[in-house]
Write a protein that holds these residues in place. Structure first.
Motif, PDB file in Angstrom:
ATOM      1  N   LYS A 171       0.844  -1.180   0.000  1.00 13.72           N
ATOM      2  CA  LYS A 171       0.000   0.000   0.000  1.00 13.72           C
ATOM      3  C   LYS A 171       0.888   1.242   0.000  1.00 13.72           C
ATOM      4  O   LYS A 171       1.910   1.278   0.671  1.00 13.72           O
ATOM      5  N   ASN A 172       0.496   2.251  -0.767  1.00 13.50           N
ATOM      6  CA  ASN A 172       1.266   3.486  -0.834  1.00 13.50           C
ATOM      7  C   ASN A 172       0.563   4.595  -0.080  1.00 13.50           C
ATOM      8  O   ASN A 172      -0.666   4.700  -0.113  1.00 13.50           O
ATOM      9  N   LYS A 173       1.340   5.426   0.596  1.00 17.62           N
ATOM     10  CA  LYS A 173       0.826   6.538   1.389  1.00 17.62           C
ATOM     11  C   LYS A 173       1.053   7.836   0.615  1.00 17.62           C
ATOM     12  O   LYS A 173       2.192   8.189   0.313  1.00 17.62           O
ATOM     13  N   PRO A 174      -0.020   8.573   0.275  1.00 15.61           N
ATOM     14  CA  PRO A 174       0.173   9.849  -0.413  1.00 15.61           C
ATOM     15  C   PRO A 174       0.595  10.945   0.566  1.00 15.61           C
ATOM     16  O   PRO A 174       0.064  11.046   1.670  1.00 15.61           O
ATOM     17  N   ILE A 175       1.566  11.729   0.155  1.00 16.89           N
ATOM     18  CA  ILE A 175       2.035  12.872   0.932  1.00 16.89           C
ATOM     19  C   ILE A 175       1.854  14.101   0.045  1.00 16.89           C
ATOM     20  O   ILE A 175       2.393  14.178  -1.057  1.00 16.89           O
ATOM     21  N   PHE A 176       1.086  15.063   0.531  1.00 18.88           N
ATOM     22  CA  PHE A 176       0.749  16.238  -0.254  1.00 18.88           C
ATOM     23  C   PHE A 176       1.666  17.425   0.037  1.00 18.88           C
ATOM     24  O   PHE A 176       1.638  18.414  -0.677  1.00 18.88           O
ATOM     25  N   ASN A 177       2.475  17.334   1.064  1.00 18.75           N
ATOM     26  CA  ASN A 177       3.333  18.432   1.490  1.00 18.75           C
ATOM     27  C   ASN A 177       4.780  18.121   1.113  1.00 18.75           C
ATOM     28  O   ASN A 177       5.350  17.128   1.578  1.00 18.75           O
ATOM     29  N   SER A 178       5.391  18.978   0.289  1.00 20.65           N
ATOM     30  CA  SER A 178       6.748  18.698  -0.183  1.00 20.65           C
ATOM     31  C   SER A 178       7.773  18.778   0.947  1.00 20.65           C
ATOM     32  O   SER A 178       8.775  18.057   0.929  1.00 20.65           O
ATOM     33  N   PHE A 179       7.545  19.619   1.945  1.00 24.10           N
ATOM     34  CA  PHE A 179       8.471  19.712   3.074  1.00 24.10           C
ATOM     35  C   PHE A 179       8.509  18.388   3.840  1.00 24.10           C
ATOM     36  O   PHE A 179       9.586  17.886   4.176  1.00 24.10           O
ATOM     37  N   ILE A 180       7.333  17.797   4.078  1.00 19.92           N
ATOM     38  CA  ILE A 180       7.271  16.501   4.771  1.00 19.92           C
ATOM     39  C   ILE A 180       7.897  15.412   3.902  1.00 19.92           C
ATOM     40  O   ILE A 180       8.620  14.547   4.398  1.00 19.92           O
ATOM     41  N   ALA A 181       7.660  15.463   2.594  1.00 22.20           N
ATOM     42  CA  ALA A 181       8.259  14.481   1.691  1.00 22.20           C
ATOM     43  C   ALA A 181       9.783  14.543   1.767  1.00 22.20           C
ATOM     44  O   ALA A 181      10.451  13.502   1.811  1.00 22.20           O
ATOM     45  N   LYS A 182      10.345  15.746   1.827  1.00 23.35           N
ATOM     46  CA  LYS A 182      11.804  15.885   1.943  1.00 23.35           C
ATOM     47  C   LYS A 182      12.314  15.319   3.262  1.00 23.35           C
ATOM     48  O   LYS A 182      13.367  14.681   3.309  1.00 23.35           O
ATOM     49  N   GLN A 183      11.581  15.541   4.338  1.00 23.34           N
ATOM     50  CA  GLN A 183      11.985  14.985   5.635  1.00 23.34           C
ATOM     51  C   GLN A 183      11.979  13.461   5.596  1.00 23.34           C
ATOM     52  O   GLN A 183      12.874  12.823   6.146  1.00 23.34           O
ATOM     53  N   LEU A 184      10.969  12.877   4.961  1.00 23.81           N
ATOM     54  CA  LEU A 184      10.904  11.421   4.857  1.00 23.81           C
ATOM     55  C   LEU A 184      12.056  10.876   4.011  1.00 23.81           C
ATOM     56  O   LEU A 184      12.622   9.825   4.324  1.00 23.81           O
ATOM     57  N   LEU A 185      12.409  11.595   2.947  1.00 25.04           N
ATOM     58  CA  LEU A 185      13.554  11.179   2.132  1.00 25.04           C
ATOM     59  C   LEU A 185      14.836  11.192   2.955  1.00 25.04           C
ATOM     60  O   LEU A 185      15.652  10.275   2.861  1.00 25.04           O
ATOM     61  N   LYS A 186      15.014  12.209   3.773  1.00 23.69           N
ATOM     62  CA  LYS A 186      16.204  12.302   4.619  1.00 23.69           C
ATOM     63  C   LYS A 186      16.260  11.167   5.639  1.00 23.69           C
ATOM     64  O   LYS A 186      17.335  10.756   6.064  1.00 23.69           O
ATOM     65  N   LYS A 187      15.088  10.645   6.025  1.00 22.77           N
ATOM     66  CA  LYS A 187      15.032   9.544   6.988  1.00 22.77           C
ATOM     67  C   LYS A 187      15.216   8.185   6.301  1.00 22.77           C
ATOM     68  O   LYS A 187      15.136   7.151   6.941  1.00 22.77           O
ATOM     69  N   GLY A 188      15.413   8.183   4.982  1.00 21.07           N
ATOM     70  CA  GLY A 188      15.715   6.949   4.265  1.00 21.07           C
ATOM     71  C   GLY A 188      14.560   6.309   3.520  1.00 21.07           C
ATOM     72  O   GLY A 188      14.719   5.232   2.953  1.00 21.07           O
ATOM     73  N   HIS A 189      13.407   6.951   3.496  1.00 18.42           N
ATOM     74  CA  HIS A 189      12.266   6.405   2.751  1.00 18.42           C
ATOM     75  C   HIS A 189      12.387   6.794   1.288  1.00 18.42           C
ATOM     76  O   HIS A 189      12.925   7.847   0.956  1.00 18.42           O
ATOM     77  N   ASN A 190      11.883   5.943   0.411  1.00 19.45           N
ATOM     78  CA  ASN A 190      11.952   6.186  -1.024  1.00 19.45           C
ATOM     79  C   ASN A 190      10.581   6.538  -1.582  1.00 19.45           C
ATOM     80  O   ASN A 190       9.574   5.953  -1.186  1.00 19.45           O
ATOM     81  N   ILE A 191      10.584   7.460  -2.523  1.00 21.57           N
ATOM     82  CA  ILE A 191       9.359   7.782  -3.255  1.00 21.57           C
ATOM     83  C   ILE A 191       9.122   6.658  -4.253  1.00 21.57           C
ATOM     84  O   ILE A 191      10.016   6.299  -5.013  1.00 21.57           O
TER      85      ILE A 191
END
Length: 53
Positions: A2-22
């Motif tokens: 299942k994929n989780k949609p993220i609508f906020n680019s700032f939060i998406a960047k934080q998740l990328l920094k924590k090692g999650h992949n788009i």
């Protein structure tokens, strides 16, 4: 998977920094020139999302 949609680019960047992949990107259908970022929804992603808010 299942994929989780993220609508906020700032939060998406934080998740990328924590090692999650788009896993997918889609245009936002309600906001012009905006993007929806999709991450694989895991327990760790949910925990990290709670820290981002």
């Amino acid at each position: 998977m299942k994929n989780k949609p993220i609508f906020n680019s700032f939060i998406a960047k934080q998740l990328l920094k924590k090692g999650h992949n788009i896993v997918d990107l889609q245009p936002n259908k309600t906001i012009k020139n905006a993007t929806v970022f999709y991450f694989e929804e895991t327990n760790q992603l949910i925990k990290d999302l709670q820290e981002c808010k």
